[in-house]
Design a protein around this motif. Structure first.
Motif, PDB file in Angstrom:
ATOM      1  N   HIS A 180      62.345  30.438  55.777  1.00  0.00           N
ATOM      2  CA  HIS A 180      61.322  29.760  56.579  1.00  0.00           C
ATOM      3  C   HIS A 180      60.108  30.682  56.713  1.00  0.00           C
ATOM      4  O   HIS A 180      59.996  31.447  57.675  1.00  0.00           O
ATOM      5  CB  HIS A 180      61.873  29.394  57.954  1.00  0.00           C
ATOM      6  CG  HIS A 180      63.142  28.591  57.897  1.00  0.00           C
ATOM      7  ND1 HIS A 180      63.163  27.274  57.499  1.00  0.00           N
ATOM      8  CD2 HIS A 180      64.441  28.931  58.156  1.00  0.00           C
ATOM      9  CE1 HIS A 180      64.407  26.823  57.526  1.00  0.00           C
ATOM     10  NE2 HIS A 180      65.201  27.811  57.923  1.00  0.00           N
ATOM     11  N   PRO A 181      59.176  30.639  55.772  1.00  0.00           N
ATOM     12  CA  PRO A 181      58.021  31.548  55.784  1.00  0.00           C
ATOM     13  C   PRO A 181      57.172  31.458  57.044  1.00  0.00           C
ATOM     14  O   PRO A 181      56.477  32.410  57.403  1.00  0.00           O
ATOM     15  CB  PRO A 181      57.219  31.117  54.556  1.00  0.00           C
ATOM     16  CG  PRO A 181      58.217  30.454  53.661  1.00  0.00           C
ATOM     17  CD  PRO A 181      59.186  29.782  54.570  1.00  0.00           C
ATOM     18  N   GLU A 182      57.259  30.317  57.728  1.00  0.00           N
ATOM     19  CA  GLU A 182      56.462  30.166  58.940  1.00  0.00           C
ATOM     20  C   GLU A 182      56.882  31.124  60.049  1.00  0.00           C
ATOM     21  O   GLU A 182      56.183  31.286  61.056  1.00  0.00           O
ATOM     22  CB  GLU A 182      56.540  28.723  59.453  1.00  0.00           C
ATOM     23  CG  GLU A 182      57.935  28.257  59.845  1.00  0.00           C
ATOM     24  CD  GLU A 182      58.737  27.687  58.679  1.00  0.00           C
ATOM     25  OE1 GLU A 182      59.767  27.066  58.934  1.00  0.00           O
ATOM     26  OE2 GLU A 182      58.300  27.881  57.517  1.00  0.00           O
ATOM     27  N   CYS A 183      58.025  31.790  59.857  1.00  0.00           N
ATOM     28  CA  CYS A 183      58.494  32.753  60.856  1.00  0.00           C
ATOM     29  C   CYS A 183      57.505  33.896  61.059  1.00  0.00           C
ATOM     30  O   CYS A 183      57.537  34.577  62.092  1.00  0.00           O
ATOM     31  CB  CYS A 183      59.854  33.311  60.456  1.00  0.00           C
ATOM     32  SG  CYS A 183      59.786  34.377  58.978  1.00  0.00           S
ATOM     33  N   ASP A 196      53.795  39.604  51.806  1.00  0.00           N
ATOM     34  CA  ASP A 196      52.506  39.032  52.201  1.00  0.00           C
ATOM     35  C   ASP A 196      52.054  39.597  53.542  1.00  0.00           C
ATOM     36  O   ASP A 196      50.863  39.897  53.732  1.00  0.00           O
ATOM     37  CB  ASP A 196      52.597  37.505  52.273  1.00  0.00           C
ATOM     38  CG  ASP A 196      52.813  36.867  50.906  1.00  0.00           C
ATOM     39  OD1 ASP A 196      52.524  37.540  49.894  1.00  0.00           O
ATOM     40  OD2 ASP A 196      53.284  35.717  50.854  1.00  0.00           O
ATOM     41  N   ARG A 221      63.142  38.407  62.918  1.00  0.00           N
ATOM     42  CA  ARG A 221      62.494  37.119  63.107  1.00  0.00           C
ATOM     43  C   ARG A 221      62.660  36.194  61.903  1.00  0.00           C
ATOM     44  O   ARG A 221      62.659  34.964  62.069  1.00  0.00           O
ATOM     45  CB  ARG A 221      61.001  37.318  63.384  1.00  0.00           C
ATOM     46  CG  ARG A 221      60.713  37.973  64.730  1.00  0.00           C
ATOM     47  CD  ARG A 221      59.251  38.367  64.857  1.00  0.00           C
ATOM     48  NE  ARG A 221      59.011  39.033  66.128  1.00  0.00           N
ATOM     49  CZ  ARG A 221      58.498  38.431  67.205  1.00  0.00           C
ATOM     50  NH1 ARG A 221      58.181  37.152  67.150  1.00  0.00           N
ATOM     51  NH2 ARG A 221      58.301  39.104  68.329  1.00  0.00           N
ATOM     52  N   CYS A 222      62.793  36.755  60.721  1.00  0.00           N
ATOM     53  CA  CYS A 222      62.699  35.926  59.519  1.00  0.00           C
ATOM     54  C   CYS A 222      63.995  35.763  58.732  1.00  0.00           C
ATOM     55  O   CYS A 222      64.135  34.803  57.971  1.00  0.00           O
ATOM     56  CB  CYS A 222      61.626  36.500  58.596  1.00  0.00           C
ATOM     57  SG  CYS A 222      59.962  36.424  59.290  1.00  0.00           S
ATOM     58  N   GLU A 279      52.232  37.737  62.694  1.00  0.00           N
ATOM     59  CA  GLU A 279      50.848  37.940  62.275  1.00  0.00           C
ATOM     60  C   GLU A 279      49.890  37.839  63.454  1.00  0.00           C
ATOM     61  O   GLU A 279      48.865  38.541  63.504  1.00  0.00           O
ATOM     62  CB  GLU A 279      50.489  36.925  61.189  1.00  0.00           C
ATOM     63  CG  GLU A 279      51.209  37.179  59.874  1.00  0.00           C
ATOM     64  CD  GLU A 279      50.996  36.064  58.868  1.00  0.00           C
ATOM     65  OE1 GLU A 279      50.383  35.028  59.247  1.00  0.00           O
ATOM     66  OE2 GLU A 279      51.457  36.201  57.718  1.00  0.00           O
ATOM     67  N   GLN A 280      50.240  36.985  64.419  1.00  0.00           N
ATOM     68  CA  GLN A 280      49.414  36.874  65.611  1.00  0.00           C
ATOM     69  C   GLN A 280      49.462  38.168  66.421  1.00  0.00           C
ATOM     70  O   GLN A 280      48.437  38.650  66.920  1.00  0.00           O
ATOM     71  CB  GLN A 280      49.879  35.697  66.477  1.00  0.00           C
ATOM     72  CG  GLN A 280      49.064  35.475  67.744  1.00  0.00           C
ATOM     73  CD  GLN A 280      47.606  35.154  67.461  1.00  0.00           C
ATOM     74  OE1 GLN A 280      47.291  34.455  66.484  1.00  0.00           O
ATOM     75  NE2 GLN A 280      46.701  35.653  68.291  1.00  0.00           N
ATOM     76  N   GLN A 320      54.281  33.722  61.344  1.00  0.00           N
ATOM     77  CA  GLN A 320      53.049  33.369  62.053  1.00  0.00           C
ATOM     78  C   GLN A 320      52.925  34.115  63.373  1.00  0.00           C
ATOM     79  O   GLN A 320      51.864  34.651  63.711  1.00  0.00           O
ATOM     80  CB  GLN A 320      52.990  31.864  62.279  1.00  0.00           C
ATOM     81  CG  GLN A 320      52.835  31.067  60.996  1.00  0.00           C
ATOM     82  CD  GLN A 320      52.840  29.568  61.244  1.00  0.00           C
ATOM     83  OE1 GLN A 320      52.984  29.099  62.383  1.00  0.00           O
ATOM     84  NE2 GLN A 320      52.680  28.799  60.179  1.00  0.00           N
ATOM     85  N   GLU A 321      54.018  34.126  64.134  1.00  0.00           N
ATOM     86  CA  GLU A 321      53.973  34.826  65.420  1.00  0.00           C
ATOM     87  C   GLU A 321      53.781  36.326  65.215  1.00  0.00           C
ATOM     88  O   GLU A 321      53.039  36.978  65.970  1.00  0.00           O
ATOM     89  CB  GLU A 321      55.263  34.567  66.195  1.00  0.00           C
ATOM     90  CG  GLU A 321      55.270  35.171  67.593  1.00  0.00           C
ATOM     91  CD  GLU A 321      56.566  34.880  68.345  1.00  0.00           C
ATOM     92  OE1 GLU A 321      56.759  35.476  69.423  1.00  0.00           O
ATOM     93  OE2 GLU A 321      57.383  34.075  67.852  1.00  0.00           O
TER      94      GLU A 321
END
Length: 754
Positions: free
Chosen positions: A578-581, A615, A549-550, A586-587, A583-584
């Motif tokens: 892209h650290p926002e990768c 993280d 994913r990242c 973590e959900q 988020q999904e």
């Protein structure tokens, strides 16, 4: 080294098969002729026709004998130097038998003394120092003292050290070496050639040491009392001249089995003048060196490959220096190799020290005959080597040892005082009272494992989370995960890139690896595809991969090129574009009450969750510690959860070196325990390794998990459940004892990597 007598082979090429020994009888010739190998029969005929003492074409017989000896022997490159081109040595593990005997005849005939007299008239000097520290050598109450073929102090002529003194110095023979020394004049291969009058027994230490030095040696061995007198002899000691005279009168030196440290000490530290005398005569071609077990080790380049001697000998007398006489170039001998116990440390030490480690089984040996070396014996082959396969795991294991020993200083004296308790001792800050883990060697199918998982579920707080998140990163480098041509790709109970729902393009992987070349073997099991987990149907499982994913396409391409071709990445592999990768991901974690980290490549798994997404890893470990997330680890996932993931043997080492920078520290979720899955008591592959790691990385508790067993942790403690419900047994779990000192090999490892 082990000097316990082994069953003698009844059919050997006896000296009576040769013309010059014919008058001494034919006790084995008729019974063995039918089963002798064709090479030995032909050699017998050649030497019979030409005759060692005959007159017909003397010069051609040795050359032809050499060719016959080497015909079916495994050739060993010992990197001999110019000064070794005239040397003749045979390093035996046990008896002089098979092609070792025919090689011995060939060498003996090349000795200068054999040109003017019959071979049977040559003299042999038997060096017996290796047995000097054995209880059975001195103690008449030791059961081995009365072995029919055994050797005791009574065989030493005019012994300077008295048995009454040894008894006093050792407080009744306490702390002495176990086993017993063999009287090699009883060996059919040697005693069948020479009369008893040809042999002279000697202990160099006994002949040269003062009473104070002798007392110091035995008190060091038995009581750990450090010497207060110099432990070497002066160059004016009259025993030097006496020994030189002995060497001038013999053509063969035979160094016996027993303790290699005491023999190495005598050769190199106590009386180095005598070690040099032997070496110079061997290298000049005047003297043939025959070694058995410890006698072989101390004359090879290094005798570090042993756990048997008391570590104090190596620490105090040798001062950590285990260099031998190096009569076989860069080859170091590991005798009595009958299983995989010594495979790992021998090969690791060999690589660390730049030596050629030779694994010799009983009945086998190494011969170096005037510039070329080869195996001799019953099979004339080295012992089976797990690292000899094309997909050698040695570099990864070597890195693991380097990681363990880089900051480790063994205690002095390096003696082990306790045995491991039966239950795993995982107590550590990383294992909280709320933590719930189940770590499996392979799968969770065993009924005990399912019961253990249900127990963890019962402990978990009632929550709305009811999903299982499966992290498949460890499978990323497995051929069966990507390659549709691999038979395991389509297994109904296997995980592949399709049913894992990955975003990474298979085309990218295929092109980067040149058609999936260099990928890991094996396949990854799908937990939900078979029996699943109690209370969790297949539809609640979600598969994900942080790297999938990242990572960018450039990072993915670099990874697969590194794995398949060893090409160093040219892009930054330790940061997220892209650290926002996450988020999904973590959900998915937030919605799950169970996390399963799947099997595969633990080095890559460690890179992803320690370097790439630390993280996210902190979030999942915090949830495990607060009890809201049950951690399930299978194979690589189980190893990662432990204190270290050093105890594995991946086929490639580039991931570890370039992505992890050699860091093998695990997540520590299982406290102070480290997992070694797929443990087998049959192979004993990890026996020594596990115990050495336990010493070197801070006394962690290494748990060998056999297939079908699981390690479960709750309420701050861990236990093993499954078919055996016990940790894998290791040879070196308990305290040091006569003939078995873990600290000895521990010192050797520390000196190699420190």
């Amino acid at each position: 080294m082990g000097t316990r007598a082994f069953r003698r082979h009844q059919c050997l090429v006896d000296s009576s098969d040769f013309v010059e020994f014919h008058e001494r009888g034919t006790r084995h010739r008729m019974g063995c002729a039918g089963i002798m190998s064709s090479g030995l029969l032909l050699l017998t005929l050649v030497l019979t026709v030409y005759g060692a003492a005959g007159t017909r074409n003397k010069s051609s017989s040795p050359a032809l004998a050499e060719a016959l000896v080497e015909k079916d022997s495994e050739i060993i490159d010992c990197h001999l130097k110019p000064e070794d081109q005239r040397s003749m040595v045979i390093f035996l593990s046990s008896f002089l038998e098979g092609t070792a005997q025919s090689t011995f005849f060939s060498m003996v005939r090349k000795l200068p003394a054999a040109k003017s007299r019959s071979v049977s008239d040559l003299k042999v000097l038997l060096i017996e120092d290796p047995g000097l520290l054995k209880s059975s050598f001195w103690n008449s109450e030791d059961p081995n003292f009365h072995q029919e073929d055994g050797l005791t102090y009574r065989k030493l002529p005019k012994s300077s050290i008295k048995v009454e003194q040894v008894k006093e110095w050792t407080r009744g023979f306490q702390g002495m070496d176990g086993g017993w020394s063999y009287d090699n004049t009883r060996d059919v291969g040697l005693g069948g050639i020479f009369d008893q009058s040809a042999f002279t027994y000697i202990s160099i230490f006994d002949a040269c040491a003062s009473e104070e030095q002798a007392q110091a040696l035995f008190e060091l061995q038995s009581q750990g009392i450090l010497p207060t007198v110099p432990m070497s002899i002066h160059s004016t000691n009259p025993c030097i001249k006496r020994f030189e005279k002995m060497l001038d009168e013999v053509s063969i030196v035979f160094a016996n089995g027993g303790n290699p440290d005491i023999l190495g000490y005598v050769f190199q530290k106590f009386a180095p003048q005598l070690g040099k005398m032997i070496s110079s005569r061997v290298r000049s071609g005047r003297l043939l060196y025959l070694g058995r077990s410890a006698g072989s080790m101390a004359a090879s380049i290094d005798y570090a490959y042993t756990y048997e001697p008391n570590p104090l000998l190596e620490e105090v007398l040798l001062q950590g220096d285990t260099r031998g006489l190096a009569l076989a170039g860069s080859c170091a001998i590991r005798p009595h190799y009958g299983n995989l116990l010594w495979n790992i440390p021998t090969r690791v030490l060999q690589k660390a020290r730049g030596q050629v480690g030779i694994l010799t089984e009983n009945g086998e040996g190494l011969a170096c005959d005037q510039g070329h070396c080869f195996m001799v014996g019953k099979n004339s082959r080295e012992g089976f080597d797990i690292f000899s396969q094309p997909t050698s795991h040695l570099p990864r294991v070597f890195e693991a040892y380097k990681f363990a020993y880089k900051k480790y200083v063994p205690p002095r004296p390096n003696l082990v005082s306790t045995c491991r308790p039966a239950a795993p001792q995982c107590g550590h800050s990383g294992l909280t009272e709320q933590s719930m883990l189940m770590l499996a060697s392979s799968n969770f199918e065993d009924p005990d494992a399912k019961d253990a998982f249900q127990s963890l579920l019962d402990l978990q707080s009632k929550q709305h989370r009811s999903k299982v998140l499966v992290l498949d990163d460890a499978a990323f480098l497995t051929s069966a995960f990507w390659d549709e041509r691999n038979p395991a790709f389509s297994r109904a109970d296997g995980v592949n890139y399709l049913n894992a729902g990955l975003k990474t393009s298979q085309k990218l992987v295929r092109e980067a690896t040149g058609g999936f070349e260099g990928m890991d073997a094996g396949w990854i099991q799908c937990t939900e595809c078979k029996l699943g987990l109690p209370g969790f149907p297949a539809e609640v499982f979600s598969h994900a991969s942080a790297f999938d994913r990242c990572a960018t396409d450039e990072q993915k391409k670099a990874l697969f090129q590194l794995q398949s071709q060893g090409i160093a990445p040219k892009v930054q592999m330790g940061s997220l574009a892209h650290p926002e990768c996450l988020q999904e991901l973590e959900q998915l974690l937030e919605e799950s009450s169970v996390l399963l980290v799947n099997s595969g490549n633990v080095d890559f798994l460690g890179y992803v969750y320690k370097v790439l997404v630390p993280d996210f890893t902190e979030k999942l470990t915090n949830r495990v510690k607060d009890g809201s997330l049950i951690f399930l680890g299978s194979g690589a996932g189980a190893i990662l959860a432990g204190e270290t993931f050093a105890l594995t043997a991946a086929p490639r080492v580039e991931l570890l070196q370039m992505l992890l920078m050699g860091d093998m520290q695990g997540l520590g979720l299982a406290g102070h325990c480290a997992l070694r899955p797929h443990w087998s008591n049959k192979t004993r592959l990890w026996d020594i390794t596990s115990s050495l790691y336990a010493n070197a990385v801070g006394g962690i508790d290494i748990v060998g998990l056999q297939d079908g067993d699981v390690l479960t942790c709750s309420h701050g403690r861990c236990e093993i459940r499954g078919r055996t419900q016990k940790r894998g047994a290791t040879t070196l779990d308990c305290a040091d004892q006569p003939g078995f000192h873990r600290g000895r090999i521990d010192n050797a490892m520390a000196s190699s990597f420190g």
